[in-house]
Design a protein around this motif. Structure first.
Motif, PDB file in Angstrom:
ATOM      1  N   ARG A   1      46.721  16.989  25.331  1.00 38.54           N
ATOM      2  CA  ARG A   1      46.271  18.270  24.792  1.00 38.54           C
ATOM      3  C   ARG A   1      45.474  18.459  25.485  1.00 38.54           C
ATOM      4  NH1 ARG A   1      42.242  14.867  21.295  1.00 38.54           N
ATOM      5  NH2 ARG A   1      42.812  16.409  19.509  1.00 38.54           N
ATOM      6  N   PRO A   2      44.830  19.862  25.311  1.00 38.87           N
ATOM      7  CA  PRO A   2      43.586  20.422  26.047  1.00 38.87           C
ATOM      8  C   PRO A   2      42.286  20.037  25.523  1.00 38.87           C
ATOM      9  CG  PRO A   2      44.369  22.236  24.156  1.00 38.87           C
ATOM     10  CD  PRO A   2      45.230  20.852  24.614  1.00 38.87           C
ATOM     11  N   VAL A   3      42.162  19.018  25.291  1.00 40.23           N
ATOM     12  CA  VAL A   3      40.822  18.310  24.796  1.00 40.23           C
ATOM     13  C   VAL A   3      40.425  17.426  26.137  1.00 40.23           C
ATOM     14  CG1 VAL A   3      39.385  19.055  22.851  1.00 40.23           C
ATOM     15  CG2 VAL A   3      41.361  17.415  23.170  1.00 40.23           C
ATOM     16  N   THR A   4      38.853  16.599  25.347  1.00 38.16           N
ATOM     17  CA  THR A   4      38.944  14.926  26.830  1.00 38.16           C
ATOM     18  C   THR A   4      40.067  13.656  25.644  1.00 38.16           C
ATOM     19  OG1 THR A   4      36.658  15.202  25.715  1.00 38.16           O
ATOM     20  CG2 THR A   4      37.555  16.574  28.190  1.00 38.16           C
ATOM     21  N   ARG A   5      39.575  13.595  24.565  1.00 38.72           N
ATOM     22  CA  ARG A   5      39.716  12.411  24.108  1.00 38.72           C
ATOM     23  C   ARG A   5      40.571  12.535  23.986  1.00 38.72           C
ATOM     24  NH1 ARG A   5      38.825  11.788  18.452  1.00 38.72           N
ATOM     25  NH2 ARG A   5      38.174  13.734  18.043  1.00 38.72           N
ATOM     26  N   CYS A   6      41.589  10.375  23.570  1.00 35.85           N
ATOM     27  CA  CYS A   6      42.705  10.599  23.586  1.00 35.85           C
ATOM     28  C   CYS A   6      42.913  10.777  21.405  1.00 35.85           C
ATOM     29  CB  CYS A   6      43.604   9.483  23.759  1.00 35.85           C
ATOM     30  SG  CYS A   6      43.610   8.923  25.581  1.00 35.85           S
ATOM     31  N   VAL A   7      44.104  11.023  20.636  1.00 37.96           N
ATOM     32  CA  VAL A   7      44.143  10.590  19.693  1.00 37.96           C
ATOM     33  C   VAL A   7      45.996  10.126  19.406  1.00 37.96           C
ATOM     34  CG1 VAL A   7      42.960  12.630  18.400  1.00 37.96           C
ATOM     35  CG2 VAL A   7      45.030  12.983  19.002  1.00 37.96           C
ATOM     36  N   SER A   8      45.791   9.272  18.257  1.00 42.35           N
ATOM     37  CA  SER A   8      47.072   8.782  18.175  1.00 42.35           C
ATOM     38  C   SER A   8      48.417   9.499  17.651  1.00 42.35           C
ATOM     39  CB  SER A   8      47.322   7.544  17.215  1.00 42.35           C
ATOM     40  OG  SER A   8      46.544   7.888  16.226  1.00 42.35           O
ATOM     41  N   SER A   9      48.219  10.852  16.847  1.00 37.60           N
ATOM     42  CA  SER A   9      48.947  11.673  16.146  1.00 37.60           C
ATOM     43  C   SER A   9      49.516  12.621  17.258  1.00 37.60           C
ATOM     44  CB  SER A   9      48.364  12.308  15.201  1.00 37.60           C
ATOM     45  OG  SER A   9      49.803  13.227  14.478  1.00 37.60           O
ATOM     46  N   ASP A  10      51.292  12.557  16.911  1.00 35.95           N
ATOM     47  CA  ASP A  10      51.417  13.549  17.552  1.00 35.95           C
ATOM     48  C   ASP A  10      51.736  14.784  17.853  1.00 35.95           C
ATOM     49  OD1 ASP A  10      55.361  13.069  17.021  1.00 35.95           O
ATOM     50  OD2 ASP A  10      53.063  13.747  15.783  1.00 35.95           O
ATOM     51  N   LYS A  11      51.152  15.102  16.305  1.00 36.18           N
ATOM     52  CA  LYS A  11      50.604  16.575  16.124  1.00 36.18           C
ATOM     53  C   LYS A  11      49.577  16.900  17.087  1.00 36.18           C
ATOM     54  CE  LYS A  11      53.126  15.928  11.414  1.00 36.18           C
ATOM     55  NZ  LYS A  11      53.717  14.389  12.024  1.00 36.18           N
ATOM     56  N   ALA A  12      48.896  16.270  17.704  1.00 39.50           N
ATOM     57  CA  ALA A  12      47.825  16.959  18.188  1.00 39.50           C
ATOM     58  C   ALA A  12      48.089  16.910  19.900  1.00 39.50           C
ATOM     59  CB  ALA A  12      46.768  16.001  18.522  1.00 39.50           C
ATOM     60  N   TYR A  13      49.958  16.825  19.862  1.00 40.84           N
ATOM     61  CA  TYR A  13      49.573  16.790  21.648  1.00 40.84           C
ATOM     62  C   TYR A  13      50.182  18.932  21.719  1.00 40.84           C
ATOM     63  CZ  TYR A  13      47.842  13.158  22.344  1.00 40.84           C
ATOM     64  OH  TYR A  13      46.331  11.638  22.853  1.00 40.84           O
ATOM     65  N   THR A  14      50.134  19.697  21.757  1.00 37.90           N
ATOM     66  CA  THR A  14      50.217  20.926  23.159  1.00 37.90           C
ATOM     67  C   THR A  14      51.328  21.366  23.754  1.00 37.90           C
ATOM     68  OG1 THR A  14      47.817  21.428  22.509  1.00 37.90           O
ATOM     69  CG2 THR A  14      49.449  22.994  23.103  1.00 37.90           C
ATOM     70  N   TYR A  15      51.250  20.120  25.124  1.00 33.12           N
ATOM     71  CA  TYR A  15      52.407  20.477  25.744  1.00 33.12           C
ATOM     72  C   TYR A  15      53.469  19.180  25.692  1.00 33.12           C
ATOM     73  CZ  TYR A  15      49.161  24.171  27.348  1.00 33.12           C
ATOM     74  OH  TYR A  15      48.392  25.167  26.850  1.00 33.12           O
ATOM     75  N   TRP A  16      54.278  19.276  26.164  1.00 32.85           N
ATOM     76  CA  TRP A  16      55.258  18.388  26.016  1.00 32.85           C
ATOM     77  C   TRP A  16      56.281  18.467  26.967  1.00 32.85           C
ATOM     78  CZ3 TRP A  16      55.673  14.067  22.423  1.00 32.85           C
ATOM     79  CH2 TRP A  16      55.013  13.947  21.684  1.00 32.85           C
ATOM     80  N   GLY A  17      56.473  17.226  27.843  1.00 31.39           N
ATOM     81  CA  GLY A  17      58.207  17.250  28.421  1.00 31.39           C
ATOM     82  C   GLY A  17      59.318  16.778  27.607  1.00 31.39           C
ATOM     83  N   GLN A  18      60.828  17.353  28.541  1.00 33.87           N
ATOM     84  CA  GLN A  18      62.175  16.891  28.414  1.00 33.87           C
ATOM     85  C   GLN A  18      61.863  15.307  28.131  1.00 33.87           C
ATOM     86  OE1 GLN A  18      61.157  17.353  31.168  1.00 33.87           O
ATOM     87  NE2 GLN A  18      62.420  15.546  32.625  1.00 33.87           N
ATOM     88  N   GLY A  19      61.410  14.531  28.644  1.00 36.33           N
ATOM     89  CA  GLY A  19      61.572  12.704  28.392  1.00 36.33           C
ATOM     90  C   GLY A  19      62.674  12.722  29.256  1.00 36.33           C
ATOM     91  N   THR A  20      62.195  11.191  29.519  1.00 39.30           N
ATOM     92  CA  THR A  20      63.172  10.278  30.612  1.00 39.30           C
ATOM     93  C   THR A  20      63.767   9.036  30.034  1.00 39.30           C
ATOM     94  OG1 THR A  20      63.450   9.871  33.071  1.00 39.30           O
ATOM     95  CG2 THR A  20      61.092   9.157  31.610  1.00 39.30           C
ATOM     96  N   GLN A  21      64.688   9.180  30.134  1.00 35.93           N
ATOM     97  CA  GLN A  21      65.541   8.012  29.754  1.00 35.93           C
ATOM     98  C   GLN A  21      65.377   6.395  30.683  1.00 35.93           C
ATOM     99  OE1 GLN A  21      67.767   7.535  26.894  1.00 35.93           O
ATOM    100  NE2 GLN A  21      67.394   5.117  26.949  1.00 35.93           N
ATOM    101  N   VAL A  22      64.744   5.051  29.587  1.00 35.57           N
ATOM    102  CA  VAL A  22      64.260   3.869  30.353  1.00 35.57           C
ATOM    103  C   VAL A  22      65.176   3.399  29.015  1.00 35.57           C
ATOM    104  CG1 VAL A  22      62.389   2.420  30.824  1.00 35.57           C
ATOM    105  CG2 VAL A  22      61.891   5.067  30.421  1.00 35.57           C
ATOM    106  N   THR A  23      66.097   2.642  30.034  1.00 31.02           N
ATOM    107  CA  THR A  23      67.648   1.900  29.492  1.00 31.02           C
ATOM    108  C   THR A  23      66.946   0.126  30.121  1.00 31.02           C
ATOM    109  OG1 THR A  23      69.072   3.540  29.504  1.00 31.02           O
ATOM    110  CG2 THR A  23      69.465   1.234  29.254  1.00 31.02           C
ATOM    111  N   VAL A  24      66.505  -0.957  29.483  1.00 31.19           N
ATOM    112  CA  VAL A  24      66.153  -1.797  29.956  1.00 31.19           C
ATOM    113  C   VAL A  24      67.134  -2.711  28.975  1.00 31.19           C
ATOM    114  CG1 VAL A  24      64.563  -4.227  30.166  1.00 31.19           C
ATOM    115  CG2 VAL A  24      63.677  -1.812  29.670  1.00 31.19           C
ATOM    116  N   SER A  25      68.469  -3.694  30.526  1.00 27.20           N
ATOM    117  CA  SER A  25      69.789  -4.351  30.178  1.00 27.20           C
ATOM    118  C   SER A  25      69.856  -5.327  30.987  1.00 27.20           C
ATOM    119  CB  SER A  25      70.525  -3.662  29.477  1.00 27.20           C
ATOM    120  OG  SER A  25      71.624  -3.664  28.985  1.00 27.20           O
ATOM    121  N   SER A  26      70.968  -6.006  30.015  1.00 27.33           N
ATOM    122  CA  SER A  26      71.129  -7.198  31.819  1.00 27.33           C
ATOM    123  C   SER A  26      72.175  -6.590  32.124  1.00 27.33           C
ATOM    124  CB  SER A  26      71.508  -8.231  31.892  1.00 27.33           C
ATOM    125  OG  SER A  26      71.856  -8.782  30.270  1.00 27.33           O
TER     126      SER A  26
END
Length: 124
Positions: free
Chosen positions: A99-124
């Motif tokens: 989000r193009p401001v300095t401060r963090c907020v918890s709501s995902d609606k406040a964020y303008t740009y998003w990546g496509q995601g990366t999968q993290v799998t924790v498993s034995s």
């Protein structure tokens, strides 16, 4: 084209570590707050961590405090999430968002740009 690209996800055993990255292209991360969110199958997306534009302040989801560390390298236009002592409950697709401001907020609606995601799998 304005883009965030995550990388570094994969399969790791419980107790292991992984570092995921978020690189920006087409715009600078200077002056932006960056957050990591994650979404597990059948669950809502949740905020994991956030770092202010200057890197002076960070925040974490309670369940990852002491295990995850967020950092940024503005010279490389990249933000990182170091994940240690991984647990199967950490399995999810991890997204970075800006989000193009300095401060963090918890709501995902406040964020303008998003990546496509990366999968993290924790498993034995």
């Amino acid at each position: 084209q304005l883009q965030l690209v995550e990388s570094g996800g994969g399969l790791v055993q419980p107790g292991g570590s992984l570092r995921i990255s978020c690189a920006a292209s087409g715009f600078t991360l200077d002056g932006t707050a960056i957050a990591w969110f994650r979404q597990a199958p059948g669950k809502e997306r949740e905020g994991v961590s956030c770092i202010t534009s200057g890197g002076g302040s960070t925040g974490y989801l309670d369940s990852v405090k002491g295990r995850f560390t967020i950092s940024r390298d503005n010279a490389k236009n990249t933000v990182y999430l170091q994940m240690n002592s991984l647990d199967p409950e950490d399995t999810a697709v991890y997204y970075c968002a800006a989000r193009p401001v300095t401060r963090c907020v918890s709501s995902d609606k406040a964020y303008t740009y998003w990546g496509q995601g990366t999968q993290v799998t924790v498993s034995s």
